[in-house]
Design a protein around this motif. Structure first.
Motif, PDB file in Angstrom:
ATOM      1  N   GLY A  14      43.993  37.656  23.976  1.00  0.00           N
ATOM      2  CA  GLY A  14      43.844  38.909  24.706  1.00  0.00           C
ATOM      3  C   GLY A  14      43.434  40.060  23.801  1.00  0.00           C
ATOM      4  O   GLY A  14      42.538  40.852  24.141  1.00  0.00           O
ATOM      5  N   GLU A  58      40.169  47.078  32.597  1.00  0.00           N
ATOM      6  CA  GLU A  58      41.054  45.921  32.458  1.00  0.00           C
ATOM      7  C   GLU A  58      40.229  44.807  31.838  1.00  0.00           C
ATOM      8  O   GLU A  58      39.127  44.503  32.311  1.00  0.00           O
ATOM      9  CB  GLU A  58      41.589  45.491  33.830  1.00  0.00           C
ATOM     10  CG  GLU A  58      42.346  44.191  33.840  1.00  0.00           C
ATOM     11  CD  GLU A  58      43.712  44.241  33.166  1.00  0.00           C
ATOM     12  OE1 GLU A  58      44.417  43.237  33.212  1.00  0.00           O
ATOM     13  OE2 GLU A  58      44.076  45.273  32.568  1.00  0.00           O
ATOM     14  N   LYS A  60      40.017  40.841  30.798  1.00  0.00           N
ATOM     15  CA  LYS A  60      40.580  39.516  31.047  1.00  0.00           C
ATOM     16  C   LYS A  60      39.794  38.509  30.231  1.00  0.00           C
ATOM     17  O   LYS A  60      38.578  38.408  30.370  1.00  0.00           O
ATOM     18  CB  LYS A  60      40.519  39.156  32.538  1.00  0.00           C
ATOM     19  CG  LYS A  60      41.496  39.930  33.381  1.00  0.00           C
ATOM     20  CD  LYS A  60      42.896  39.557  32.988  1.00  0.00           C
ATOM     21  CE  LYS A  60      43.939  40.265  33.779  1.00  0.00           C
ATOM     22  NZ  LYS A  60      45.265  40.065  33.214  1.00  0.00           N
ATOM     23  N   ARG A  62      39.471  34.477  28.830  1.00  0.00           N
ATOM     24  CA  ARG A  62      39.831  33.073  29.026  1.00  0.00           C
ATOM     25  C   ARG A  62      39.094  32.237  27.983  1.00  0.00           C
ATOM     26  O   ARG A  62      37.935  32.502  27.665  1.00  0.00           O
ATOM     27  CB  ARG A  62      39.417  32.573  30.406  1.00  0.00           C
ATOM     28  CG  ARG A  62      40.082  33.260  31.569  1.00  0.00           C
ATOM     29  CD  ARG A  62      41.401  32.591  31.909  1.00  0.00           C
ATOM     30  NE  ARG A  62      41.896  32.986  33.213  1.00  0.00           N
ATOM     31  CZ  ARG A  62      42.583  34.085  33.459  1.00  0.00           C
ATOM     32  NH1 ARG A  62      42.810  34.934  32.509  1.00  0.00           N
ATOM     33  NH2 ARG A  62      43.031  34.358  34.661  1.00  0.00           N
ATOM     34  N   PRO A  70      38.103  34.972  35.202  1.00  0.00           N
ATOM     35  CA  PRO A  70      39.109  35.906  34.674  1.00  0.00           C
ATOM     36  C   PRO A  70      39.372  37.091  35.610  1.00  0.00           C
ATOM     37  O   PRO A  70      40.515  37.501  35.777  1.00  0.00           O
ATOM     38  CB  PRO A  70      38.505  36.370  33.349  1.00  0.00           C
ATOM     39  CG  PRO A  70      37.597  35.265  32.940  1.00  0.00           C
ATOM     40  CD  PRO A  70      37.050  34.703  34.219  1.00  0.00           C
ATOM     41  N   SER A  71      38.321  37.606  36.237  1.00  0.00           N
ATOM     42  CA  SER A  71      38.488  38.779  37.105  1.00  0.00           C
ATOM     43  C   SER A  71      39.361  38.486  38.320  1.00  0.00           C
ATOM     44  O   SER A  71      39.934  39.401  38.913  1.00  0.00           O
ATOM     45  CB  SER A  71      37.128  39.310  37.546  1.00  0.00           C
ATOM     46  OG  SER A  71      36.434  38.326  38.292  1.00  0.00           O
ATOM     47  N   ALA A  73      42.172  37.334  38.319  1.00  0.00           N
ATOM     48  CA  ALA A  73      43.556  37.681  37.971  1.00  0.00           C
ATOM     49  C   ALA A  73      43.871  39.141  38.273  1.00  0.00           C
ATOM     50  O   ALA A  73      45.033  39.546  38.255  1.00  0.00           O
ATOM     51  CB  ALA A  73      43.811  37.388  36.497  1.00  0.00           C
ATOM     52  N   VAL A  74      42.852  39.939  38.550  1.00  0.00           N
ATOM     53  CA  VAL A  74      43.061  41.357  38.872  1.00  0.00           C
ATOM     54  C   VAL A  74      43.194  41.462  40.390  1.00  0.00           C
ATOM     55  O   VAL A  74      42.303  41.919  41.093  1.00  0.00           O
ATOM     56  CB  VAL A  74      41.917  42.236  38.325  1.00  0.00           C
ATOM     57  CG1 VAL A  74      42.251  43.718  38.522  1.00  0.00           C
ATOM     58  CG2 VAL A  74      41.667  41.955  36.858  1.00  0.00           C
ATOM     59  N   GLU A 106      35.359  40.753  31.926  1.00  0.00           N
ATOM     60  CA  GLU A 106      35.867  39.400  31.767  1.00  0.00           C
ATOM     61  C   GLU A 106      35.109  38.726  30.638  1.00  0.00           C
ATOM     62  O   GLU A 106      33.906  38.889  30.496  1.00  0.00           O
ATOM     63  CB  GLU A 106      35.791  38.600  33.076  1.00  0.00           C
ATOM     64  CG  GLU A 106      34.456  38.522  33.725  1.00  0.00           C
ATOM     65  CD  GLU A 106      34.463  37.764  35.038  1.00  0.00           C
ATOM     66  OE1 GLU A 106      35.534  37.432  35.576  1.00  0.00           O
ATOM     67  OE2 GLU A 106      33.369  37.481  35.536  1.00  0.00           O
TER      68      GLU A 106
END
Length: 121
Positions: A14, A58, A60, A62, A70-71, A73-74, A106
């Protein structure tokens, strides 16, 4: 992989992603205001400025595609939490009447995808 190692790897991945995202935004002409902005409500990965607009980003990251984009997850809950932290930042910075937006970056397998104006609350 043991749980402690897995958690360390996720945090490391991250942080690497957040650094890559900040560099990416700088190259696009964004001014990075701060990274890892924390309050009692939560954290915003990157706060930047783009042509007079405060941008809350944000990030994200992976390493593979086993968990979807990844997006994804938002989700709505995460968006609402982000909005609350952003609102607190805007008030503290006396910018509550200025324009802002929420972007998602992402990073998957080293590729960066910038989702401009990804959500609104």
């Amino acid at each position: 992989m043991q749980i402690a190692q897995k958690n360390f790897y996720k945090k490391f991945l991250g942080r690497v992603g957040e650094k890559k995202a900040a560099e990416f935004l700088k190259k696009k002409g964004y001014k990075i205001i701060t990274t890892n902005y924390k309050t009692h409500l939560g954290e915003i990965d990157i706060i930047a400025e783009d042509d007079g607009v405060t941008v809350f980003v944000e990030v994200k990251t992976r390493s593979g595609d086993g968990y979807g984009a990844p997006s994804e997850a938002v989700d709505r809950r995460k968006q609402e939490k982000y909005y609350k932290v952003a609102s607190e930042y805007l008030v503290r910075s006396k910018k509550q009447d200025e324009p802002c937006r929420f972007d998602v970056i992402e990073i998957e397998k080293g590729e960066i995808n910038h989702i401009f104006d990804a959500f609104s609350v």
